[in-house]
Design a protein around this motif. Structure first.
Motif, short mmCIF file in Angstrom:
data_model
loop_
_atom_site.label_atom_id
_atom_site.label_comp_id
_atom_site.label_asym_id
_atom_site.label_seq_id
_atom_site.Cartn_x
_atom_site.Cartn_y
_atom_site.Cartn_z
N ASN A 98 0.82 -1.22 0.00
CA ASN A 98 0.00 0.00 0.00
C ASN A 98 0.85 1.27 0.00
O ASN A 98 0.48 2.28 -0.62
N ASP A 99 1.98 1.25 0.70
CA ASP A 99 2.87 2.41 0.74
C ASP A 99 4.30 1.92 0.77
O ASP A 99 4.93 1.82 1.83
N PRO A 100 4.84 1.61 -0.40
CA PRO A 100 6.15 0.94 -0.43
C PRO A 100 7.33 1.83 -0.06
O PRO A 100 8.42 1.32 0.22
N SER A 117 10.68 -2.64 -5.29
CA SER A 117 10.69 -1.42 -4.48
C SER A 117 12.04 -1.21 -3.81
O SER A 117 12.50 -0.05 -3.66
N LEU A 118 12.69 -2.30 -3.42
CA LEU A 118 14.03 -2.17 -2.86
C LEU A 118 15.00 -1.64 -3.91
O LEU A 118 15.87 -0.79 -3.61
N GLN A 119 14.87 -2.10 -5.14
CA GLN A 119 15.72 -1.58 -6.21
C GLN A 119 15.42 -0.11 -6.48
O GLN A 119 16.34 0.68 -6.75
N VAL A 120 14.14 0.24 -6.39
CA VAL A 120 13.77 1.64 -6.57
C VAL A 120 14.37 2.50 -5.47
O VAL A 120 14.88 3.61 -5.72
N ALA A 176 7.65 6.19 -11.32
CA ALA A 176 8.04 5.18 -12.31
C ALA A 176 7.71 3.77 -11.81
O ALA A 176 7.25 2.90 -12.58
N TYR A 177 7.93 3.52 -10.53
CA TYR A 177 7.61 2.21 -9.95
C TYR A 177 6.10 1.94 -10.02
O TYR A 177 5.67 0.84 -10.41
N GLU A 229 13.90 3.59 -17.01
CA GLU A 229 12.49 3.72 -16.61
C GLU A 229 12.19 5.09 -16.00
O GLU A 229 11.03 5.49 -15.88
N VAL A 230 13.28 5.80 -15.63
CA VAL A 230 13.11 7.13 -15.02
C VAL A 230 13.58 8.19 -16.02
O VAL A 230 14.67 8.07 -16.60
N ASP A 231 12.76 9.20 -16.19
CA ASP A 231 13.12 10.27 -17.13
C ASP A 231 13.84 11.38 -16.36
O ASP A 231 13.24 12.12 -15.58
N LEU A 232 15.13 11.49 -16.61
CA LEU A 232 15.96 12.48 -15.94
C LEU A 232 16.41 13.58 -16.92
O LEU A 232 17.40 14.31 -16.66
#
Length: 436
Positions: A196-198, A268-271, A401-402, A334-337
């Motif tokens: 619910n709230d990673p 989520s850990l990778q994020v 992104a996640y 996956e992330v737009d920087l």
């Protein structure tokens, strides 16, 4: 002699009175007596006696002589007595013949009577034997029926006992399965909070420990599933069988949740790790920005040399952060920087104008210093415009992104969670009813 003759005569009279009895004197005896009287006690010859008697019967002179005389002679009386006795004996013989069977007939009759008696006895014995046989047959049949009935009853009781024991075993197996499921509920609740709230502070602290518990929970669920399925296959009571099926559904949902949660928690850990790396890179950009502000203060203090040094320092920081950010972007597509990258590039451009302005001030070239300063301000304005497009926290880029990348998996987890909840409600109702 006369006395003897009287005895013979009396004997003949007795014979007449006892006709047909066992005391009867035969004609041979009477004729022998007569022969003895006539022949003055001469030796008796039965052959002569028979011949004389036959001759007298055939001589008619005797008859005429007897009828001519006024009174019968003694011999005539004896003959008449003999004839009467002979007639009586004939009649008695006929009567005996009629009354008594011959020895052969008697033996035959006795044999027949014995045969009839034997047959009668044999028939009675046969009837009794058959009755006894039928009675024994009935007793044997009833005994056999009783034994068979008892055997069937015993088999039925044994089967019932085995079935009851087996059903109790399956119910106990079902309870064991439910107990095993309950052992993983604490981990399930932790997973719910994380899904619910990673990226909350609590989730970040519990992710790793929760993820490490999932393999053990999966093993427990495998054991519970085996027990629940075996109980479901063996139970006969529809109500209990339905609880077993609901348990299987709940276990399958939890198993799917565990697998999905494992993937989500790992992602989520990778994020978190990627966001932290990006945050570290961005912190360099912030440090460069702080140095730039110090350089601006030195310009106001009329220290172009000091301002130049600080600006060069800020430029190096911007350049390093830009290189790291580009490398990071290549690893995390996956992330737009791109906005962050454009912002840093614009700050590097502005730093170059600031250094050129400082050099002009050091050379006392105010016109050049003003031109370079205008370009610096223009670049800073553009950088400020890009900064407005950046999130207040760079982590948000990764969180968004996640959520976008794992949205379908999150929905699947939510659906399985609802499925497990529905089954759990049925199981709780059953357990509550059992508790009452």
């Amino acid at each position: 002699m006369k006395h003897r003759d009287d005895k013979i005569a009396r004997a003949a009279h007795i014979k007449a009175r006892t006709e047909g009895t066992s005391n009867e004197i035969s004609f041979s005896v009477l004729d022998a007596a007569k022969y003895a009287v006539d022949n003055k006690r001469q030796r008796f010859s039965f052959h002569e006696f028979v011949s004389n008697r036959a001759a007298r019967r055939e001589t008619p002179s005797d008859v005429s002589r007897e009828t001519s005389e006024g009174s019968p002679s003694k011999a005539s009386r004896i003959r008449r007595a003999q004839e009467g006795s002979r007639k009586q004996m004939r009649e008695a013989k006929v009567a005996r013949v009629l009354r008594k069977p011959s020895r052969h007939s008697a033996q035959h009759a006795a044999a027949k009577q014995k045969q009839l008696s034997t047959k009668r006895i044999s028939l009675e014995e046969e009837i009794a034997r058959r009755k006894a046989r039928r009675r024994l047959g009935r007793i044997a049949a009833l005994s056999a029926v009783a034994v068979i009935t008892m055997v069937f009853v015993a088999i039925g009781v044994w089967i019932w006992h085995v079935d009851v024991t087996e059903q109790q075993g399956y119910e106990a197996m079902l309870m064991d399965s439910i107990e095993l499921v309950s052992q993983v509920d604490d981990v399930i609740l932790q997973i719910d909070d994380i899904v619910n709230d990673p990226f909350s502070d609590d989730s970040k602290k519990s992710k790793q420990s929760t993820l490490s518990e999932i393999p053990g929970c999966l093993d427990v669920l495998e054991q519970a599933d085996v027990k629940a399925r075996e109980a479901s296959d063996g139970l006969n009571d529809p109500t209990v069988k339905d609880i077993a099926n609901q348990t299987v559904i709940s276990i399958a949902a939890r198993h799917a949740m565990m697998q999905q949660a494992s993937e989500l928690l790992d992602a989520s850990l990778q994020v978190d790790e990627a966001a932290q790396q990006c945050q570290d890179i961005w912190s360099v950009v912030l440090d460069a920005d702080d140095v730039t502000h110090e350089a601006s203060k030195l310009v106001e203090a009329d220290d172009p040399a000091g301002s130049k040094e600080k600006t060069q320092q800020a430029n190096r920081l911007f350049t390093d952060s830009l290189a790291q950010l580009k490398t990071f972007q290549a690893e995390h597509v996956e992330v737009d920087l791109s906005v962050a990258t454009a912002y840093i590039e614009k700050r590097i451009e502005a730093a170059g104008y600031a250094i050129a302005a400082d050099d002009a001030l050091i050379d006392r070239n105010k016109e050049e210093a003003l031109v370079q300063n205008d370009w610096y301000n223009e670049a800073e304005t553009e950088a400020a415009t890009l900064a407005m497009k950046l999130p207040s926290d760079m982590d948000k880029l990764f969180h968004d992104a996640y959520s976008e990348q794992y949205s379908s998996l999150i929905k699947a987890y939510t659906a399985k969670r609802a499925e497990a909840g529905a089954s759990d409600a049925v199981i709780r109702d059953y357990l509550g009813a059992q508790g009452k």
